[in-house]
Design a protein around this motif. Structure first.
Motif, short mmCIF file in Angstrom:
data_model
loop_
_atom_site.label_atom_id
_atom_site.label_comp_id
_atom_site.label_asym_id
_atom_site.label_seq_id
_atom_site.Cartn_x
_atom_site.Cartn_y
_atom_site.Cartn_z
N VAL A 49 31.50 41.03 80.22
CA VAL A 49 31.20 41.48 78.82
C VAL A 49 31.18 42.79 78.48
O VAL A 49 31.06 43.82 79.47
CB VAL A 49 29.63 40.92 78.44
N ALA A 50 31.81 43.27 77.47
CA ALA A 50 31.62 44.65 76.84
C ALA A 50 30.32 44.72 75.91
O ALA A 50 30.38 43.88 74.91
CB ALA A 50 32.93 44.96 75.97
N GLU A 51 29.84 45.82 76.06
CA GLU A 51 28.35 45.95 75.21
C GLU A 51 28.45 47.16 74.37
O GLU A 51 28.91 48.34 75.39
CB GLU A 51 27.15 46.12 76.30
N ARG A 52 28.22 47.26 73.31
CA ARG A 52 28.21 48.30 72.55
C ARG A 52 26.87 48.43 71.69
O ARG A 52 26.61 47.45 71.04
CB ARG A 52 29.48 48.40 71.83
N ASP A 53 26.18 49.52 71.78
CA ASP A 53 25.01 49.62 70.93
C ASP A 53 23.96 48.42 71.15
O ASP A 53 23.26 47.88 70.19
CB ASP A 53 25.20 49.67 69.37
N GLY A 54 23.99 47.94 72.29
CA GLY A 54 22.95 46.84 72.85
C GLY A 54 23.63 45.52 72.65
O GLY A 54 22.81 44.35 72.68
N ARG A 55 24.76 45.41 72.13
CA ARG A 55 25.47 44.08 71.45
C ARG A 55 26.63 43.74 72.31
O ARG A 55 27.51 44.65 72.81
CB ARG A 55 25.70 44.09 70.08
N ILE A 56 26.66 42.59 72.64
CA ILE A 56 27.77 42.05 73.34
C ILE A 56 28.98 41.91 72.35
O ILE A 56 29.13 41.00 71.31
CB ILE A 56 27.67 40.89 74.15
N VAL A 57 30.17 42.58 72.43
CA VAL A 57 31.23 42.62 71.69
C VAL A 57 32.46 42.33 72.09
O VAL A 57 33.43 41.80 71.25
CB VAL A 57 31.27 43.87 70.85
N SER A 58 32.58 41.78 73.33
CA SER A 58 33.87 41.19 73.98
C SER A 58 33.56 40.61 75.25
O SER A 58 32.64 41.02 75.88
CB SER A 58 34.96 42.46 74.26
N ILE A 82 37.58 36.97 74.19
CA ILE A 82 37.15 37.20 73.00
C ILE A 82 36.57 38.57 72.51
O ILE A 82 36.05 39.05 73.38
CB ILE A 82 36.00 35.88 72.52
N THR A 83 36.87 39.09 71.36
CA THR A 83 36.14 40.38 70.77
C THR A 83 35.70 40.05 69.51
O THR A 83 36.45 39.48 68.50
CB THR A 83 37.18 41.43 70.92
N ASP A 84 34.57 40.59 69.25
CA ASP A 84 34.01 40.28 67.84
C ASP A 84 35.08 40.60 66.74
O ASP A 84 35.72 42.00 66.98
CB ASP A 84 32.70 41.31 67.72
N LYS A 85 35.15 40.20 65.71
CA LYS A 85 36.15 40.51 64.78
C LYS A 85 36.09 41.98 64.21
O LYS A 85 36.95 42.49 63.74
CB LYS A 85 36.12 39.57 63.68
N ASP A 86 34.61 42.60 64.19
CA ASP A 86 34.65 43.68 63.76
C ASP A 86 34.83 44.89 64.71
O ASP A 86 34.89 46.13 64.51
CB ASP A 86 33.17 44.01 63.16
N SER A 87 35.16 44.39 66.10
CA SER A 87 35.23 45.46 67.15
C SER A 87 36.59 45.27 67.62
O SER A 87 36.91 46.03 69.05
CB SER A 87 34.18 44.93 68.11
N ARG A 88 37.50 44.56 66.92
CA ARG A 88 38.94 44.41 67.52
C ARG A 88 39.74 45.70 67.44
O ARG A 88 39.53 46.66 66.64
CB ARG A 88 39.62 43.48 66.96
N GLY A 89 40.84 45.85 68.37
CA GLY A 89 41.57 47.00 68.21
C GLY A 89 41.11 48.29 68.87
O GLY A 89 41.63 49.37 68.93
N LYS A 90 40.07 48.26 69.81
CA LYS A 90 39.45 49.44 70.16
C LYS A 90 39.42 49.44 71.98
O LYS A 90 38.78 50.18 72.56
CB LYS A 90 37.78 49.51 69.89
N GLY A 91 40.29 48.52 72.45
CA GLY A 91 40.57 48.58 73.84
C GLY A 91 39.40 47.69 74.64
O GLY A 91 39.46 47.60 75.86
N LEU A 92 38.42 47.12 73.99
CA LEU A 92 37.23 46.48 74.73
C LEU A 92 37.80 45.22 75.47
O LEU A 92 37.60 44.96 76.60
CB LEU A 92 36.37 45.91 73.83
N THR A 123 48.85 38.75 69.39
CA THR A 123 48.17 38.23 70.62
C THR A 123 48.72 38.21 71.87
O THR A 123 48.57 38.63 72.75
CB THR A 123 47.40 36.88 70.13
N LEU A 124 49.96 37.56 71.72
CA LEU A 124 50.74 37.30 72.73
C LEU A 124 51.42 38.75 73.25
O LEU A 124 51.35 39.04 74.67
CB LEU A 124 52.21 36.81 72.32
N ASN A 125 51.66 39.86 72.29
CA ASN A 125 51.87 41.33 72.94
C ASN A 125 50.79 41.64 73.43
O ASN A 125 50.92 42.55 74.28
CB ASN A 125 52.18 42.14 71.73
#
Length: 144
Positions: A49-58, A82-92, A123-125
């Motif tokens: 899991v990737a956690e940010r601000d106490g929340r699992i986001v990926s 899976i990555t939370d839709k609001d946290s995508r594109g950040k490398g998580l 996604t494939l890329n």
């Protein structure tokens, strides 16, 4: 923070999974709690899991599969990326996949397999940039 899931992560993980194939949050029954405990205790089953601000986001799952071929080296299977839709594109998700790769290397795996049902080029890329290729093998699935 990238880490392996703990018992306390169940609710956050289930919330994130609602964005994966429209999963619903399961009712917390004794069988669900037992399943969660069995997963956490399985030395070959890793929920990253990737956690940010106490929340699992990926998150992703890495399962190490014992094997009798390839000099008895295991292989790894990646699932539920899976990555939370609001946290995508950040490398998580990339960080989760990198963590899974470290686990596979530590287990002396000879390969990591990852399947996706996505046909979206982005996604494939993403998976290609993460080091996976779609040239070496052909995947077949039989749904049960």
């Amino acid at each position: 923070m990238i880490r392996e899931a703990t018992k306390q992560d169940f609710d956050g993980l289930m919330q994130l999974y609602t964005q994966l194939h429209n999963n619903v949050i399961p009712e917390k029954t004794s069988s669900i709690e037992l399943l969660w405990q069995n997963i956490l205790e399985d030395k070959n089953h890793h929920i990253i899991v990737a956690e940010r601000d106490g929340r699992i986001v990926s998150s992703c799952v890495c399962v190490i599969v014992p094997n009798l071929t390839h000099s008895q080296r295991p292989y790894a299977l990646i699932e539920n990326v899976i990555t939370d839709k609001d946290s995508r594109g950040k490398g998580l998700a990339t960080a989760c996949l990198d963590f899974a790769k470290k686990i596979a290397k530590q287990a002396n795996c000879y390969k990591i397999m990852l399947l996706t049902g996505s046909k979206e080029e982005a996604t494939l890329n993403f998976y290609r940039r993460a080091g996976y290729n779609s040239e070496d093998k052909t995947a077949f699935i039989q749904w049960l």
